[in-house]
Design a protein around this motif. Sequence first.
Motif, PDB file in Angstrom:
ATOM      1  N   GLY A 172      41.314  36.311  40.724  1.00  0.00           N
ATOM      2  CA  GLY A 172      41.633  37.065  41.932  1.00  0.00           C
ATOM      3  C   GLY A 172      41.153  38.499  41.858  1.00  0.00           C
ATOM      4  O   GLY A 172      40.587  39.036  42.824  1.00  0.00           O
ATOM      5  N   ALA A 173      41.361  39.125  40.695  1.00  0.00           N
ATOM      6  CA  ALA A 173      40.941  40.521  40.531  1.00  0.00           C
ATOM      7  C   ALA A 173      39.422  40.657  40.603  1.00  0.00           C
ATOM      8  O   ALA A 173      38.896  41.566  41.261  1.00  0.00           O
ATOM      9  CB  ALA A 173      41.453  41.063  39.201  1.00  0.00           C
ATOM     10  N   VAL A 174      38.700  39.753  39.950  1.00  0.00           N
ATOM     11  CA  VAL A 174      37.236  39.855  39.922  1.00  0.00           C
ATOM     12  C   VAL A 174      36.647  39.556  41.302  1.00  0.00           C
ATOM     13  O   VAL A 174      35.745  40.264  41.767  1.00  0.00           O
ATOM     14  CB  VAL A 174      36.636  38.914  38.858  1.00  0.00           C
ATOM     15  CG1 VAL A 174      35.118  39.017  38.857  1.00  0.00           C
ATOM     16  CG2 VAL A 174      37.185  39.250  37.478  1.00  0.00           C
ATOM     17  N   VAL A 175      37.164  38.521  41.965  1.00  0.00           N
ATOM     18  CA  VAL A 175      36.651  38.188  43.301  1.00  0.00           C
ATOM     19  C   VAL A 175      36.917  39.336  44.269  1.00  0.00           C
ATOM     20  O   VAL A 175      36.048  39.721  45.060  1.00  0.00           O
ATOM     21  CB  VAL A 175      37.292  36.884  43.815  1.00  0.00           C
ATOM     22  CG1 VAL A 175      36.988  36.671  45.286  1.00  0.00           C
ATOM     23  CG2 VAL A 175      36.779  35.690  43.003  1.00  0.00           C
ATOM     24  N   HIS A 176      38.113  39.910  44.214  1.00  0.00           N
ATOM     25  CA  HIS A 176      38.423  41.034  45.109  1.00  0.00           C
ATOM     26  C   HIS A 176      37.514  42.231  44.813  1.00  0.00           C
ATOM     27  O   HIS A 176      36.971  42.857  45.730  1.00  0.00           O
ATOM     28  CB  HIS A 176      39.889  41.441  44.958  1.00  0.00           C
ATOM     29  CG  HIS A 176      40.317  42.474  45.947  1.00  0.00           C
ATOM     30  ND1 HIS A 176      40.082  43.825  45.770  1.00  0.00           N
ATOM     31  CD2 HIS A 176      40.956  42.361  47.140  1.00  0.00           C
ATOM     32  CE1 HIS A 176      40.557  44.492  46.802  1.00  0.00           C
ATOM     33  NE2 HIS A 176      41.093  43.637  47.639  1.00  0.00           N
TER      34      HIS A 176
END
Length: 223
Positions: A172-176
């Motif tokens: 989630g952090a990387v995609v965001h």
Amino acid sequence: MQSRTPAGRTGRPRSAAADTAILAATRAALVELGWSKLTLGDVATRAGVAKTTLYRRWAGKNELVVDAVAELFDELRLPDRGTLAADIEGVVLQLAAILDRPEAKSGLMAVVAESTRDHALRERIRTTIVDRQKRLVVEGRARAQARGELPTESDPEDAARTADLIFDMVAGAVVHRCLVSAEPADAEWARSLTRVLLLGLAGAAATKELESHVSDENDAVKS
């Protein structure tokens, strides 16, 4: 590459070479044409196969693009870099590099948008991309436990929930970062994310141990 033929379909065996060519052609078409102009006919021409070949394998453009993007994420590996922190940083940087590729950006954003009104497509994204990549969390945690960096979890359900949470936090952090805020996910950012994640894991382990200790004491008092 794993076969994605729907269950129950019969006929001639699938050609792995044709699948590879079709998925590569789909990614090339995404870069050149974009989601809105991509057609199965164009993909078939690029791949050098009949259009009917695509329809025997995929119900439509949505499913085809999901599988083409999923093949990119299957490139993710968890090399042993000596520590849990280094392993996590390595995977974060690999994932960021994949998301920086034009075909991954356009394909993933498009199918996620389409999936908001298509339950079957959401399920395909979950099983084809998300569930397959959770292997990295399971592998990384087992390696860290063998090194003594993380405690083992005796309850399989607790272990599965922890794996889900770790995956959601990292992915989630990387995609965001890459696709929403469009900020660089460089080595410094990867180290910061890893530090926060490891602090959370350490805190969760300590809290769980304390809760277990309190429960044991309460049981002793009751007895």
